[in-house]
Design a protein around this motif. Structure first.
Motif, PDB file in Angstrom:
ATOM      1  N   LEU A   6     134.492  25.852  25.268  1.00  0.00           N
ATOM      2  CA  LEU A   6     135.461  26.184  24.222  1.00  0.00           C
ATOM      3  C   LEU A   6     136.895  26.163  24.745  1.00  0.00           C
ATOM      4  O   LEU A   6     137.807  25.714  24.057  1.00  0.00           O
ATOM      5  CB  LEU A   6     135.153  27.559  23.627  1.00  0.00           C
ATOM      6  N   VAL A   7     137.086  26.638  25.978  1.00  0.00           N
ATOM      7  CA  VAL A   7     138.425  26.726  26.567  1.00  0.00           C
ATOM      8  C   VAL A   7     138.908  25.359  27.048  1.00  0.00           C
ATOM      9  O   VAL A   7     140.081  25.027  26.892  1.00  0.00           O
ATOM     10  CB  VAL A   7     138.428  27.743  27.735  1.00  0.00           C
ATOM     11  N   GLU A   8     138.029  24.585  27.643  1.00  0.00           N
ATOM     12  CA  GLU A   8     138.382  23.286  28.222  1.00  0.00           C
ATOM     13  C   GLU A   8     137.399  22.210  27.775  1.00  0.00           C
ATOM     14  O   GLU A   8     136.599  21.705  28.558  1.00  0.00           O
ATOM     15  CB  GLU A   8     138.391  23.394  29.751  1.00  0.00           C
ATOM     16  N   PRO A   9     137.450  21.827  26.484  1.00  0.00           N
ATOM     17  CA  PRO A   9     136.477  20.850  25.975  1.00  0.00           C
ATOM     18  C   PRO A   9     136.532  19.495  26.680  1.00  0.00           C
ATOM     19  O   PRO A   9     135.525  18.793  26.740  1.00  0.00           O
ATOM     20  CB  PRO A   9     136.836  20.697  24.495  1.00  0.00           C
ATOM     21  N   SER A  10     137.689  19.137  27.231  1.00  0.00           N
ATOM     22  CA  SER A  10     137.805  17.835  27.900  1.00  0.00           C
ATOM     23  C   SER A  10     136.956  17.761  29.168  1.00  0.00           C
ATOM     24  O   SER A  10     136.661  16.665  29.654  1.00  0.00           O
ATOM     25  CB  SER A  10     139.267  17.547  28.232  1.00  0.00           C
ATOM     26  N   ALA A  11     136.542  18.896  29.712  1.00  0.00           N
ATOM     27  CA  ALA A  11     135.695  18.903  30.905  1.00  0.00           C
ATOM     28  C   ALA A  11     134.272  18.441  30.578  1.00  0.00           C
ATOM     29  O   ALA A  11     133.506  18.112  31.480  1.00  0.00           O
ATOM     30  CB  ALA A  11     135.654  20.299  31.521  1.00  0.00           C
ATOM     31  N   PHE A  12     133.939  18.429  29.290  1.00  0.00           N
ATOM     32  CA  PHE A  12     132.584  18.064  28.860  1.00  0.00           C
ATOM     33  C   PHE A  12     132.647  16.966  27.800  1.00  0.00           C
ATOM     34  O   PHE A  12     132.670  17.250  26.597  1.00  0.00           O
ATOM     35  CB  PHE A  12     131.867  19.293  28.292  1.00  0.00           C
ATOM     36  N   PRO A  13     132.665  15.692  28.239  1.00  0.00           N
ATOM     37  CA  PRO A  13     132.700  14.600  27.265  1.00  0.00           C
ATOM     38  C   PRO A  13     131.448  14.544  26.387  1.00  0.00           C
ATOM     39  O   PRO A  13     131.455  13.933  25.333  1.00  0.00           O
ATOM     40  CB  PRO A  13     132.798  13.335  28.125  1.00  0.00           C
ATOM     41  N   ASP A  14     130.383  15.186  26.832  1.00  0.00           N
ATOM     42  CA  ASP A  14     129.154  15.275  26.042  1.00  0.00           C
ATOM     43  C   ASP A  14     128.625  16.701  26.193  1.00  0.00           C
ATOM     44  O   ASP A  14     128.913  17.385  27.164  1.00  0.00           O
ATOM     45  CB  ASP A  14     128.122  14.262  26.535  1.00  0.00           C
ATOM     46  N   ALA A  15     127.848  17.134  25.245  1.00  0.00           N
ATOM     47  CA  ALA A  15     127.379  18.524  25.222  1.00  0.00           C
ATOM     48  C   ALA A  15     126.282  18.771  26.256  1.00  0.00           C
ATOM     49  O   ALA A  15     125.535  17.871  26.626  1.00  0.00           O
ATOM     50  CB  ALA A  15     126.852  18.866  23.841  1.00  0.00           C
TER      51      ALA A  15
END
Length: 140
Positions: A97-106
């Motif tokens: 939630l804080v850094e969505p760009s760290a996770f390009p996929d769930a």
């Protein structure tokens, strides 16, 4: 010399424990199969997310095994592992939630397990509640 007698293992899968085993088993299949396909076909797209999903699957598998095995040692191992799982879900859920760009996929634990109907956050809470006391202290 007196021979020591082994006490029978206390069952962990009686009553609500059986539901926990079933749900953890489903999560093992879901997390491991999803991560295996993602790691083998598109690992370079989101290596962190896919690795975390594989780790989640291994954690679910260990908890399932511990619940089925039974006994006080297995109960304690499952309890500690469920607490660690909950910390992982909360950490990864917050991180996504804080850094969505760290996770390009769930991952399985993204957004506190929203893609899995929040089961990844509810399951360890339920398991910790169920496992918090030795079986001998709880009514059959």
């Amino acid at each position: 010399m007196a021979a020591t007698q082994e006490q029978p293992k206390q069952r962990l899968i009686g009553g609500p424990g059986m539901l926990l085993v079933w749900l953890y088993g489903v999560m093992v299949v879901g997390a491991v199969s999803r991560s295996a396909v993602q790691i083998s076909t598109e690992f370079d797209k989101a290596p962190l997310a896919y690795t975390l999903s594989a780790v989640a699957g291994l954690v679910y598998g260990f908890i399932t095994y511990s619940l089925v095995r039974g006994g006080e040692t297995a109960r304690k191992a499952a309890l500690y592992c469920c607490a660690a799982e909950l910390l992982g879900v909360l950490a990864v859920g917050t991180w996504t939630l804080v850094e969505p760009s760290a996770f390009p996929d769930a991952t399985v634990w993204s957004d506190y397990g929203m893609g899995y109907l929040f089961i990844p956050v509810l399951l360890p809470l339920s398991a910790v509640y169920w496992l918090r006391k030795p079986r001998s202290e709880q009514p059959g």
